[in-house]
Scaffold this motif. Structure first.
Motif, PDB file in Angstrom:
ATOM      1  N   ALA A  64       0.817  -1.170  -0.018  1.00 23.75           N
ATOM      2  CA  ALA A  64      -0.100   0.047  -0.018  1.00 23.75           C
ATOM      3  C   ALA A  64       0.839   1.128   0.047  1.00 23.75           C
ATOM      4  O   ALA A  64       1.849   1.196   0.433  1.00 23.75           O
ATOM      5  CB  ALA A  64      -0.850   0.068   1.248  1.00 23.75           C
ATOM      6  N   THR A  66       0.223   5.308   1.187  1.00 26.91           N
ATOM      7  CA  THR A  66      -0.656   6.216   1.770  1.00 26.91           C
ATOM      8  C   THR A  66      -0.080   7.570   1.743  1.00 26.91           C
ATOM      9  O   THR A  66       1.181   7.883   1.899  1.00 26.91           O
ATOM     10  CB  THR A  66      -0.728   6.120   3.460  1.00 26.91           C
ATOM     11  N   ALA A  93       3.539  11.773  -0.129  1.00 29.90           N
ATOM     12  CA  ALA A  93       3.812  11.065   0.985  1.00 29.90           C
ATOM     13  C   ALA A  93       5.331  11.289   1.505  1.00 29.90           C
ATOM     14  O   ALA A  93       5.669  12.549   1.598  1.00 29.90           O
ATOM     15  CB  ALA A  93       3.650   9.588   0.582  1.00 29.90           C
ATOM     16  N   THR A 128      -5.197   5.858   1.292  1.00 28.17           N
ATOM     17  CA  THR A 128      -4.310   4.584   1.116  1.00 28.17           C
ATOM     18  C   THR A 128      -4.874   3.882  -0.306  1.00 28.17           C
ATOM     19  O   THR A 128      -5.985   3.513  -0.505  1.00 28.17           O
ATOM     20  CB  THR A 128      -4.216   3.718   2.161  1.00 28.17           C
ATOM     21  N   CYS A 130      -4.240   0.515  -2.470  1.00 32.28           N
ATOM     22  CA  CYS A 130      -3.531  -0.865  -2.598  1.00 32.28           C
ATOM     23  C   CYS A 130      -3.852  -1.364  -3.765  1.00 32.28           C
ATOM     24  O   CYS A 130      -5.178  -1.874  -3.773  1.00 32.28           O
ATOM     25  CB  CYS A 130      -4.335  -1.713  -1.452  1.00 32.28           C
ATOM     26  N   TYR A 146      -8.532   3.350   0.315  1.00 32.03           N
ATOM     27  CA  TYR A 146      -9.058   3.461   1.864  1.00 32.03           C
ATOM     28  C   TYR A 146      -8.964   4.767   2.203  1.00 32.03           C
ATOM     29  O   TYR A 146      -8.058   5.486   2.060  1.00 32.03           O
ATOM     30  CB  TYR A 146      -8.092   2.564   2.727  1.00 32.03           C
ATOM     31  N   ASP A 149      -9.270   3.501   7.615  1.00 27.50           N
ATOM     32  CA  ASP A 149      -9.291   2.032   7.564  1.00 27.50           C
ATOM     33  C   ASP A 149     -10.526   1.498   7.024  1.00 27.50           C
ATOM     34  O   ASP A 149     -10.888   0.561   7.057  1.00 27.50           O
ATOM     35  CB  ASP A 149      -9.300   1.365   8.898  1.00 27.50           C
TER      36      ASP A 149
END
Length: 188
Positions: A64, A66, A93, A128, A130, A146, A149
């Motif tokens: 992943a 983020t 990031a 995020t 993935c 995401y 979460d």
């Protein structure tokens, strides 16, 4: 009036700041990388990869990424003497990353669909991304997004109006970043 404790703290903070700044050697040398390209496809046995200094693929083992989505754009490129369109997703990031995927790939469709379904307020927070390999087709790569979460569910099908979805995703990212000054290397 001297304050040895404050002077020691100030010196420690200067040393920390100096250690965080990049120290480009004087004279000729390599140009600093302002962004890292990440290719989102399964061509080299992984789910995404970068290129090393010799332009050889290096798989990224992390599942992943983020960060803050700063920009979405479509780029026309020529590959194997044919025009093709790529989606570039710029992410801030630990470095600046540019995720690149074919504009018509499932990865791009999943990313665009998810981003179009979010609000600008949601995109002001880290997102995020993935990649997920298909279990049915060795060439297909999906994209899960995401918000914190919580997985963003934004289904699409053969009837999806991709021009509308793309415009909505691009507009949402622009609105989220209106008050954020884009860093050097991201482009206007």
């Amino acid at each position: 009036m001297e304050h040895p404790a404050l002077d020691a703290i100030a010196e420690a903070l200067r040393q920390i700041a100096d250690s965080k700044t990049s120290k480009q050697p004087l004279g000729f040398g390599p140009a600093p990388k302002t962004q890292v390209y990440v290719f989102c496809n399964r061509k080299h046995g992984g789910i995404w990869y970068t290129l090393n200094d010799q332009s050889q693929p290096v798989n990224i083992e992390h599942p992943a990424l983020t960060g803050y989505i700063r920009k979405l754009e479509f780029k026309e490129t020529v590959r194997r003497n044919e025009k093709t369109h790529k989606l570039h997703c710029y992410i801030e990031a630990d470095k600046f990353y540019v995720l690149e995927s074919s504009a018509t790939a499932h990865f791009s469709k999943g990313l665009l669909s998810a981003l179009a379904s979010l609000s600008p307020e949601a995109l002001r927070k880290p997102i995020t991304i993935c990649p997920q390999a298909s279990t049915e087709n060795a060439e297909v790569l999906f994209c899960n997004v995401y918000e914190g979460d919580r997985q963003v569910f934004a289904p699409y099908d053969d009837q999806t109006d991709w021009k509308r979805v793309s415009r909505a995703a691009i507009d949402c990212v622009k609105a989220a970043n209106e008050s954020h000054k884009q860093p050097v290397g991201i482009g206007a």
